[in-house]
Design an enzyme around this catalytic site. Structure first.
Site, short mmCIF file in Angstrom:
data_model
loop_
_atom_site.label_atom_id
_atom_site.label_comp_id
_atom_site.label_asym_id
_atom_site.label_seq_id
_atom_site.Cartn_x
_atom_site.Cartn_y
_atom_site.Cartn_z
N LYS A 72 7.47 15.11 -8.24
CA LYS A 72 7.37 16.08 -7.13
C LYS A 72 8.62 16.12 -6.25
O LYS A 72 9.01 17.19 -5.78
CB LYS A 72 6.13 15.78 -6.28
CG LYS A 72 4.83 16.06 -7.02
CD LYS A 72 3.62 15.78 -6.14
CE LYS A 72 2.33 15.97 -6.94
NZ LYS A 72 1.13 15.78 -6.12
N ALA A 120 1.17 10.80 -2.18
CA ALA A 120 0.01 11.64 -1.86
C ALA A 120 -0.05 11.96 -0.37
O ALA A 120 -0.42 13.07 0.03
CB ALA A 120 -1.27 10.94 -2.31
P1 ATR Z 1 0.56 8.13 -4.77
O1 ATR Z 1 1.48 9.16 -5.32
O2 ATR Z 1 -0.81 8.11 -5.39
O3 ATR Z 1 0.52 8.14 -3.28
P2 ATR Z 1 2.20 5.78 -4.61
O4 ATR Z 1 3.32 6.55 -4.02
O5 ATR Z 1 2.48 4.75 -5.64
O6 ATR Z 1 1.16 6.73 -5.28
O7 ATR Z 1 1.38 5.12 -3.42
C1 ATR Z 1 0.25 4.33 -3.63
C2 ATR Z 1 -0.36 3.98 -2.28
O8 ATR Z 1 -1.54 3.22 -2.47
C3 ATR Z 1 0.56 3.13 -1.41
O9 ATR Z 1 0.30 3.46 -0.07
C4 ATR Z 1 0.07 1.72 -1.75
O10 ATR Z 1 0.39 0.76 -0.77
P3 ATR Z 1 1.86 0.05 -0.76
O11 ATR Z 1 2.80 1.05 -0.19
O12 ATR Z 1 1.69 -1.15 0.09
O13 ATR Z 1 2.15 -0.27 -2.21
C5 ATR Z 1 -1.40 1.95 -1.80
N1 ATR Z 1 -2.18 0.96 -2.55
C6 ATR Z 1 -2.28 0.82 -3.88
N2 ATR Z 1 -3.13 -0.18 -4.21
C7 ATR Z 1 -3.60 -0.68 -3.04
C8 ATR Z 1 -4.55 -1.70 -2.69
N3 ATR Z 1 -5.17 -2.43 -3.63
N4 ATR Z 1 -4.78 -1.93 -1.39
C9 ATR Z 1 -4.16 -1.20 -0.44
N5 ATR Z 1 -3.27 -0.22 -0.69
C10 ATR Z 1 -3.00 0.05 -1.98
#
Ligand code: ATR
Length: 280
Positions: free
Chosen positions: A69, A135
């Protein structure tokens, strides 16, 4: 004379699970139009070349999904306000005078699902977003247009939340940001889970917060079963709880409108997909 079929696609990697072809075919059928819409897995190093090739060969519109994106936004010649604020685009629209326009229909789709489909009132709502990834970038700008009461963004990695709050800081609303613990003690009317934790059936390790009496909880992820966040919301006695299936269909409807100037109805498409999900 044979008219070539209007040609659309979604580019991403991975792309296998995409429901976009089925959604756009359902829209076209409903509006008695004919189009082709393919889900295309694009190799990382070939993204820009494939986009240009698609439009050079008569493509009329592209959806872009993870992880491209930001690159879609970067290669476009102009961009909507939502795409500019997000620095990301999920929808490329060829311009009559040449060039590509980058739109971002994710946030509009989410807001439309909340307001038009679910009947949620957003104005004045004390809002919490959990997550600070790609997202979230897509949803903040359209949310801010709804004149929320406040917006707090918390994330496992606090710096990413602070970065986003800085990116979207506006004159009308001060954005608060921090780690997951930063929401502690807060009272919220709208809680949006924008983490990918749901995909692993996990609930982010959120501090104790209080849901206001008419609190609405929304997970950007959708699944056949309620996600961990939706189950948590139910345990907190949330007033309304929804997943992101409606958002998926609404962002597609907005894309369809930008490409073809017609707005498809979404209700039957959402319930058709829901049935499909439940049937496994
Ligand atoms: P997307 O495009 O789906 O937003 P991303 O940019 O990889 O994917 O972001 C994933 C989000 O989910 C991030 O905010 C991540 O937190 P971090 O920035 O600390 O990595 C969050 N996330 C993923 N797994 C998580 C978990 N088990 N608990 C809390 N936050 C989580």
């Amino acid at each position: 004379m044979i008219t070539p079929q209007a040609n659309y696609a979604v580019f991403g990697n991975p792309i296998k699970q995409s429901k976009s072809p089925a959604i756009h075919q359902a829209f076209a059928q409903q509006l008695e139009e004919s189009l082709s819409y393919r889900a295309v897995r694009v190799e990382h190093e070939q993204f820009e070349e494939k986009v240009r090739g698609f439009f050079q060969h008569g493509g009329l519109g592209l959806n872009i999904t993870v992880p491209f994106k930001e690159r879609a936004f970067a290669l476009a010649d102009s961009a909507s306000a939502a795409a500019q604020r997000a620095g990301a685009s999920n929808c490329l629209v060829p311009q009559r005078e040449g060039g590509l326009h980058a739109a971002n229909t994710d946030g509009v789709g989410m807001v439309r699902d909340m307001v038009a489909n679910l009947g949620w009132q957003l104005q004045g709502r004390r809002t919490l977003i959990i997550g600070a990834g790609g997202a979230v970038r897509g949803i903040v700008h359209p949310l801010l247009s709804e004149r929320l009461g406040s917006l707090t963004i918390v994330n496992r990695t606090a710096d990413r939340a602070a970065e986003l709050a800085h990116r979207f800081s506006s004159t009308e609303l001060t954005l608060a940001a921090g780690g997951l613990e930063a929401a502690a003690g807060g009272v919220f009317d709208l809680v949006i889970n924008a983490t990918s934790a749901s995909l692993a059936n996990e609930m982010p390790d959120l501090a104790d917060i209080q849901l206001a009496p008419k609190c609405c909880c929304y997970d950007l992820v959708y699944a056949a079963e309620p996600t961990a966040f939706m189950r948590w919301s139910a345990a907190q006695a949330a007033w309304a709880i929804a997943d992101g299936l409606g958002m998926l269909v609404e962002q597609a409807a907005e894309s369809y409108y930008l490409w073809r100037g017609q707005r498809p109805g979404t209700e039957a498409v959402i319930s058709g997909l829901r049935h499909g999900l439940m049937a496994g």
